[in-house]
Design an enzyme around this catalytic site. Sequence first.
Site, PDB file in Angstrom:
ATOM      1  CB  CYS A   1      24.894  23.169  32.227  1.00 31.76           C
ATOM      2  SG  CYS A   1      24.781  23.910  30.590  1.00 31.76           S
TER       3      CYS A   1
ATOM      4  CD  GLU B   1      -2.344  -1.180   2.901  1.00 32.97           C
ATOM      5  OE1 GLU B   1      -2.339  -0.150   3.596  1.00 32.97           O
ATOM      6  OE2 GLU B   1      -2.834  -2.249   3.275  1.00 32.97           O
TER       7      GLU B   1
ATOM      8  CE1 TYR C   1      -3.334   2.950   8.880  1.00 30.89           C
ATOM      9  CE2 TYR C   1      -3.161   4.660   7.219  1.00 30.89           C
ATOM     10  CZ  TYR C   1      -2.969   4.232   8.517  1.00 30.89           C
ATOM     11  OH  TYR C   1      -2.417   5.074   9.424  1.00 30.89           O
TER      12      TYR C   1
ATOM     13  CG  ASP D   1       4.218  12.525   4.571  1.00 32.66           C
ATOM     14  OD1 ASP D   1       4.149  12.282   5.799  1.00 32.66           O
ATOM     15  OD2 ASP D   1       5.048  13.290   4.071  1.00 32.66           O
TER      16      ASP D   1
ATOM     17  CB  CYS E   1      27.338  26.737  31.987  1.00 35.13           C
ATOM     18  SG  CYS E   1      28.107  25.114  31.835  1.00 35.13           S
TER      19      CYS E   1
ATOM     20  CB  CYS F   1      28.064  20.633  29.167  1.00 36.61           C
ATOM     21  SG  CYS F   1      28.026  21.623  30.653  1.00 36.61           S
TER      22      CYS F   1
ATOM     23  CB  CYS G   1      29.687  24.201  28.448  1.00 35.18           C
ATOM     24  SG  CYS G   1      27.924  24.495  28.203  1.00 35.18           S
TER      25      CYS G   1
ATOM     26  CE  LYS H   1       9.614   6.984   5.502  1.00 38.96           C
ATOM     27  NZ  LYS H   1       9.909   7.435   6.845  1.00 38.96           N
TER      28      LYS H   1
ATOM     29  CE  LYS I   1       5.287   5.200   6.899  1.00 37.15           C
ATOM     30  NZ  LYS I   1       5.040   6.595   7.232  1.00 37.15           N
TER      31      LYS I   1
HETATM   32  S1  IVH Z   1      -0.621   0.477   8.828  1.00 41.38           S
HETATM   33  C1  IVH Z   1       0.111  -1.312  12.843  1.00 41.38           C
HETATM   34  N1  IVH Z   1      -0.808   1.437   6.424  1.00 41.38           N
HETATM   35  O1  IVH Z   1       2.574   5.197   8.859  1.00 41.38           O
HETATM   36  C2  IVH Z   1       0.103  -0.839  11.455  1.00 41.38           C
HETATM   37  N2  IVH Z   1       0.120   2.829   8.109  1.00 41.38           N
HETATM   38  O2  IVH Z   1       5.037   4.713  10.365  1.00 41.38           O
HETATM   39  C3  IVH Z   1       0.410   0.602  11.307  1.00 41.38           C
HETATM   40  N3  IVH Z   1       0.741   5.051   7.351  1.00 41.38           N
HETATM   41  O3  IVH Z   1       1.239   5.695  12.065  1.00 41.38           O
HETATM   42  C4  IVH Z   1      -0.413   1.307  10.362  1.00 41.38           C
HETATM   43  N4  IVH Z   1       0.109   4.796   5.262  1.00 41.38           N
HETATM   44  O4  IVH Z   1       0.181   6.954  10.105  1.00 41.38           O
HETATM   45  C5  IVH Z   1      -0.424   1.668   7.681  1.00 41.38           C
HETATM   46  N5  IVH Z   1      -1.061   2.158   4.256  1.00 41.38           N
HETATM   47  C6  IVH Z   1      -0.685   2.395   5.501  1.00 41.38           C
HETATM   48  C7  IVH Z   1      -0.141   3.635   5.900  1.00 41.38           C
HETATM   49  C8  IVH Z   1       0.264   3.803   7.226  1.00 41.38           C
HETATM   50  C9  IVH Z   1       0.627   5.635   6.147  1.00 41.38           C
HETATM   51  C10 IVH Z   1       1.320   5.718   8.521  1.00 41.38           C
HETATM   52  C11 IVH Z   1       0.494   5.636   9.777  1.00 41.38           C
HETATM   53  C12 IVH Z   1       1.403   5.074  10.832  1.00 41.38           C
HETATM   54  C13 IVH Z   1       2.754   5.350  10.241  1.00 41.38           C
HETATM   55  C14 IVH Z   1       3.775   4.377  10.768  1.00 41.38           C
END
Ligand code: IVH
Length: 672
Positions: A434, A114, A229, A118, A414, A429, A411, A317, A116
């Site tokens: 401090c 899926e 999701y 943002d 301080c 430090c 430092c 990522k 991810k």
């Molecule tokens: S599954 C336990 N599916 O990524 C499973 N998360 O880094 C966790 N996110 O907090 C969630 N797209 O905000 C899932 N297709 C997707 C997602 C997704 C974005 C985000 C979500 C989560 C974060 C984790």
Amino acid sequence: MDGDVKKRIEELRQQLHAHGHCYYVLDTPVISDGEYDSLFQELLHLEEDYPESVTVDSPTQRVGGKPLKGFKVAEHLYPMLSLDNIFSKQGLLDFEGKLQRYLKRDTVLEYITEPKLDGLAVELVYENDRLVTGSTRGDGLIGEDITAQLKTVPTIPLRLLATEEVAIPQQLIVRGEVFIPKKGFKLLNQQRKEEGGALFANARNAAAGSLRQLDPRVTAQRPLHFFAYSVATTEEVQCSGQFELLAYLRSLGFAVSPLVHHCPSIGDVGRQYDLLVQKRHELDYEIDGMVVKVNRFSLHQRFGNTARAPRWAVAWKFPAIQASTIIERVEFQVGRTGVVTPVAHLRPVEVDGAVVQRATLHNRDEINKKDLRLHDTVLVQRAGDVIPEVIKAVVEKRTGQEAAIVFPERCPDCDGQLEQAEGEVAIRCTNLLCPAQKIQRLIYFAGKSGLDIEGLGKKYVEQLYSAGLVEDIADFFLLEEKQLALLEGWGAKSAHGVIASIGKVKAPYLNTFLRALGIRYVGEVTAELLTGHYESLGELALSKEKDLMEIEGIGPQVAESLVTFLRSEPFANLLVKLGQAGVTIQSPIKSQQPLGGRTFVFTGSLENMSRSEAKQLVKTLGGKVVSAISGKVTDVVAGEKAGGKLEKARTLGLGLLTEEAFVGLIKDLQGR
Ligand code: IVH
């Protein structure tokens, strides 16, 4: 209200729900905008005439009512976890390798990929088809109740679509991401520019800012969108895996990303990643990677979760995006644990949609290793949320005007002595008093990673410290409205607001409080681990290093740091002062922990599962696992060839379980 009116109201709601779904979710409107509006207006007028007919799920309620007074908290019945990250094909292979080792065999695992998204993770609780609560992730256990705000998001169903084929559980907890599409974000910022307002740095911040509006009418003006999701627990739904679940969510009226793929093997996952990387820029919303999930739910159960993330999923990522700019100066900042960090001030440059002007240079070794110099042209990179990083100097661009970056001898705050512990890169430090460290601890305590006191951002904490109003964290709770109102830039209203938000965090949960203390090595995850084993701060303060090290995930360094901190005199004084200030620390909420309070020992070999699998099951259900038999142990699971431990357990009269009885117990608790 006569029967006809009632019928018409219900009819209008049905139609508007259905058309709303076609328009927002399916993106295929059946009627024109004008026709929709006229149905909407008719309903609105009827509801005005018969206010008693208004229901929470009426389409007219999307545009929220009156502004709220701050947010209430919302506890998550099941923790909202995060995801572990991978960055390469090798990372993906390692992920699968680990899963297969766990299963002890070479199974072909099927996956779902899926995008991810943002944006912001939110949770939606439906009871009897109706949306009753919507909340932010918060710390994973407790978020903010933003039901009114979420109700304004057109793609969030207020009522689930009922069909004859699909059963809807009495309670359904749906999770997903709220975001602002790229186009909407551009327009929003353009509009703000025209109005002279501050611009949002990126679409994600804009979405977060929009959901945190106390007045849901403001939220309603923002082009927010939602993709579902997951669900909090798969037990209530009749689906065997993630792919089926997404189809089910779609059938209930949720929008689900169209870029979801079923991958029969790990090779397909790699191909989907390459395709998504190419597609990424064509999409109308920001994504920062691809989530890879094992499809079958029965396997999710077996793999379980760590304190932070499920084992059956990872976020792959996208490569970070880079740009080049110039280091204009370097500042040395002293953090809450005394570490001196060099921070580069850069000529502002846009990297992947956000302006970057500062980047950490980490430490002296890093500067030397990269041979960075003042006025160097450098490559900076930004990946998702991560703080921008300086990758390398562009040596070809050197003019000879560059100068060495000189690390201070003492430092910078301080003038205290600096020290580099053996084997560590950090330079600290050593002065415990401090001021920079004290201020940073206070900022941390009040900030997002701490108690998250609304209205007490960095600048204000600094101001309170320089005004001599706060020296330690207990002082926050002793502040008075009239003291604050006299400070420069404050008024009666903001003073009142801040005192009220301090009042709200006066009874923190133990894990939140521990995390907020900013003890070295004790972040969110460790605080969580500790609260699984200790009910109160008093109990924790009496623990010894060796007790702490029995907890999986806590090593000698963490244990030492904790014990030193908790046993120190300043901490004892602080506790007394906190008590006097009326701060009470609450024992952690234990949701879904049927084995809470029980301590297991495993001995001998198990036939049907691996030791680590068995241990994980106990932990997932809230129990403790230790290796030595003692009076504190409640259950001893004895497998084949159990030896001395079994005998000792018998002598102590502890509860004994065969492997079969153990499996039976777990199945019972999981309701299978
Ligand atoms: S599954 C336990 N599916 O990524 C499973 N998360 O880094 C966790 N996110 O907090 C969630 N797209 O905000 C899932 N297709 C997707 C997602 C997704 C974005 C985000 C979500 C989560 C974060 C984790």
